[in-house]
Design a protein around this motif. Structure first.
Motif, mmCIF file in Angstrom:
data_model
loop_
_atom_site.group_PDB
_atom_site.id
_atom_site.type_symbol
_atom_site.label_atom_id
_atom_site.label_comp_id
_atom_site.label_asym_id
_atom_site.label_seq_id
_atom_site.Cartn_x
_atom_site.Cartn_y
_atom_site.Cartn_z
ATOM 1 N N ILE A 1 -9.540 5.876 4.599
ATOM 2 C CA ILE A 1 -9.554 7.039 3.722
ATOM 3 C C ILE A 1 -9.211 6.666 2.282
ATOM 4 O O ILE A 1 -9.745 7.250 1.326
ATOM 5 C CB ILE A 1 -8.583 8.113 4.268
ATOM 6 C CG1 ILE A 1 -9.202 8.778 5.506
ATOM 7 C CG2 ILE A 1 -8.267 9.176 3.214
ATOM 8 C CD1 ILE A 1 -8.337 9.807 6.167
ATOM 9 N N ASN A 2 -8.336 5.675 2.104
ATOM 10 C CA ASN A 2 -7.929 5.313 0.742
ATOM 11 C C ASN A 2 -9.037 4.627 -0.051
ATOM 12 O O ASN A 2 -8.855 4.278 -1.215
ATOM 13 C CB ASN A 2 -6.668 4.445 0.757
ATOM 14 C CG ASN A 2 -6.871 3.131 1.509
ATOM 15 O OD1 ASN A 2 -7.998 2.753 1.816
ATOM 16 N ND2 ASN A 2 -5.773 2.451 1.815
ATOM 17 N N SER A 3 -10.210 4.405 0.599
ATOM 18 C CA SER A 3 -11.341 3.797 -0.117
ATOM 19 C C SER A 3 -12.489 4.786 -0.294
ATOM 20 O O SER A 3 -13.620 4.386 -0.560
ATOM 21 C CB SER A 3 -11.840 2.567 0.651
ATOM 22 O OG SER A 3 -12.367 2.943 1.922
ATOM 23 N N PHE B 1 -2.385 11.845 3.290
ATOM 24 C CA PHE B 1 -3.050 11.423 4.521
ATOM 25 C C PHE B 1 -2.322 10.225 5.138
ATOM 26 O O PHE B 1 -2.064 10.193 6.335
ATOM 27 C CB PHE B 1 -4.512 11.052 4.236
ATOM 28 C CG PHE B 1 -5.462 12.219 4.298
ATOM 29 C CD1 PHE B 1 -5.864 12.723 5.522
ATOM 30 C CD2 PHE B 1 -5.970 12.795 3.149
ATOM 31 C CE1 PHE B 1 -6.747 13.792 5.589
ATOM 32 C CE2 PHE B 1 -6.835 13.869 3.198
ATOM 33 C CZ PHE B 1 -7.233 14.375 4.427
ATOM 34 N N ALA B 2 -2.004 9.227 4.310
ATOM 35 C CA ALA B 2 -1.350 8.016 4.795
ATOM 36 C C ALA B 2 0.030 8.323 5.370
ATOM 37 O O ALA B 2 0.441 7.755 6.387
ATOM 38 C CB ALA B 2 -1.252 6.992 3.675
ATOM 39 N N LEU C 1 -10.899 9.716 -2.858
ATOM 40 C CA LEU C 1 -10.031 10.887 -2.927
ATOM 41 C C LEU C 1 -8.976 10.683 -4.017
ATOM 42 O O LEU C 1 -8.695 9.555 -4.417
ATOM 43 C CB LEU C 1 -9.339 11.113 -1.582
ATOM 44 C CG LEU C 1 -10.247 11.393 -0.367
ATOM 45 C CD1 LEU C 1 -9.401 11.546 0.886
ATOM 46 C CD2 LEU C 1 -11.093 12.632 -0.596
ATOM 47 N N SER D 1 -4.611 11.111 -0.961
ATOM 48 C CA SER D 1 -4.664 9.892 -0.149
ATOM 49 C C SER D 1 -3.281 9.520 0.375
ATOM 50 O O SER D 1 -3.123 9.110 1.538
ATOM 51 C CB SER D 1 -5.244 8.731 -0.964
ATOM 52 O OG SER D 1 -6.590 8.932 -1.272
ATOM 53 N N HIS D 2 -2.275 9.667 -0.467
ATOM 54 C CA HIS D 2 -0.911 9.349 -0.049
ATOM 55 C C HIS D 2 -0.434 10.306 1.034
ATOM 56 O O HIS D 2 0.276 9.907 1.963
ATOM 57 C CB HIS D 2 0.024 9.417 -1.257
ATOM 58 C CG HIS D 2 -0.136 8.253 -2.180
ATOM 59 N ND1 HIS D 2 0.357 8.244 -3.478
ATOM 60 C CD2 HIS D 2 -0.756 7.059 -2.019
ATOM 61 C CE1 HIS D 2 0.074 7.087 -4.047
ATOM 62 N NE2 HIS D 2 -0.613 6.356 -3.177
ATOM 63 N N ILE E 1 -15.000 12.950 2.464
ATOM 64 C CA ILE E 1 -14.992 11.968 3.557
ATOM 65 C C ILE E 1 -16.325 11.999 4.296
ATOM 66 O O ILE E 1 -16.921 10.956 4.581
ATOM 67 C CB ILE E 1 -13.827 12.250 4.524
ATOM 68 C CG1 ILE E 1 -12.479 12.009 3.829
ATOM 69 C CG2 ILE E 1 -13.936 11.373 5.769
ATOM 70 C CD1 ILE E 1 -11.277 12.485 4.622
ATOM 71 N N GLN F 1 -5.400 10.205 -5.692
ATOM 72 C CA GLN F 1 -4.295 9.374 -5.217
ATOM 73 C C GLN F 1 -3.254 10.194 -4.461
ATOM 74 O O GLN F 1 -2.733 9.756 -3.437
ATOM 75 C CB GLN F 1 -3.639 8.643 -6.397
ATOM 76 C CG GLN F 1 -2.659 7.560 -5.970
ATOM 77 C CD GLN F 1 -2.171 6.750 -7.161
ATOM 78 O OE1 GLN F 1 -2.392 7.104 -8.304
ATOM 79 N NE2 GLN F 1 -1.492 5.649 -6.877
ATOM 80 N N ALA G 1 -11.386 17.510 0.570
ATOM 81 C CA ALA G 1 -11.188 16.156 1.083
ATOM 82 C C ALA G 1 -12.146 15.862 2.239
ATOM 83 O O ALA G 1 -12.752 14.777 2.317
ATOM 84 C CB ALA G 1 -9.738 15.975 1.531
#
Length: 282
Positions: A6-8, A19-20, A11, A16-17, A56, A13, A52
């Protein structure tokens, strides 16, 4: 593409954080959940979740193509993959040979020479590249016990005398052709699964099934035609996908069967469909 991180995916920043932090790392992780579940898990607005998810999906989805583009792509692919020549001048001029990555069906009445043709194709695939062959192994699936090693050598001696005169060459060619005798459609699938790795590694250069319909004939003699079609559909679909995946030619034979009816016509049955044709005196 489902395992793409997902971080690529472009999205922001901050999202993305988030989601992580919730251990949602790949496209599959995100798209396996509903938008509402994602909103509750991530603790963000529904609009942010939808934005998002759309991004994706856009990244991992294959590009759209028209039917015309698919036809043109297939034509270019078939041309680039090439063909297994039959070494019959007229047939090769017309069809170029047996196309790689495709399922080719040979249909005709009993005794027309389908098995002899398949034996010759097997030899061509096993021949050295210097002689116009593929220098590979062949899997010959014989469902009607028609395979004859003696006839195979006779065809080789008559068609390729310069090769078969070399001492030990006949034995070497015969040793490259593996013969399997399945008795049911399930056994056919099992045999194909066992050789799948060899196909993908390009050790096997040709697969022959002689004949495809015989596998279900015995099982369906007391059943309706629809059952026969259903039983035969599974191995045929598997063969088609296997041909495309391995990019080797797969050749199957099928037999046109006829029975005489009371109304003085021949009834031809092929792939579950019946066709009547009046008799003609000759």
């Amino acid at each position: 593409m489902s395992n793409k991180l997902i971080n690529s995916m472009g999205l922001s920043q901050s999202i993305s954080h988030i989601f992580a932090a919730r251990n949602i790392l790949t496209a599959k992780d995100a798209l396996s959940m509903t938008e509402f579940d994602l909103m509750m898990l991530l603790d963000v607005d529904l609009d942010d979740v939808r934005s998002a998810v759309m991004q994706i999906s856009r990244v991992v989805s294959p590009p759209r193509q028209t039917a015309l583009q698919l036809i043109e792509d297939r034509g270019r692919s078939d041309h680039s993959l090439g063909y297994l020549p039959t070494m019959l001048k007229g047939l090769d001029e017309t069809l170029q040979g047996m196309p790689f990555g495709c399922l080719t069906e040979l249909v005709g009445p009993a005794g027309i020479g389908k098995t002899q043709f398949c034996l010759k194709l097997s030899l061509i695939a096993a021949l050295p590249a210097s002689a116009g062959g593929l220098n590979g192994h062949v899997v010959y699936i014989d469902t009607e016990s028609k395979f004859s090693s003696r006839r195979l050598i006779e065809i080789g001696e008559n068609s390729f005398p310069h090769i078969f005169r070399v001492k030990g060459m006949a034995k070497e060619m015969a040793g490259k052709i593996y013969v399997i005798h399945p008795t049911t459609a399930d056994e056919l699938i099992e045999s194909l699964q066992q050789i799948k790795l060899s196909l993908l590694q390009h050790e096997v250069k040709l697969v022959v099934i002689d004949s495809i319909a015989a596998l279900t004939l015995r099982e369906t003699e007391t059943n309706k035609i629809g059952y026969k079609q259903q039983t035969l559909g599974c191995p045929v679909s598997y063969l088609k996908s296997l041909a495309e995946l391995s990019q080797v030619p797969i050749v199957v034979t099928n037999q046109v069967r006829s029975t005489r009816t009371d109304d003085s016509s021949f009834r031809y049955t092929f792939e579950g469909k019946k066709f009547d044709r009046p008799l003609r005196k000759v």
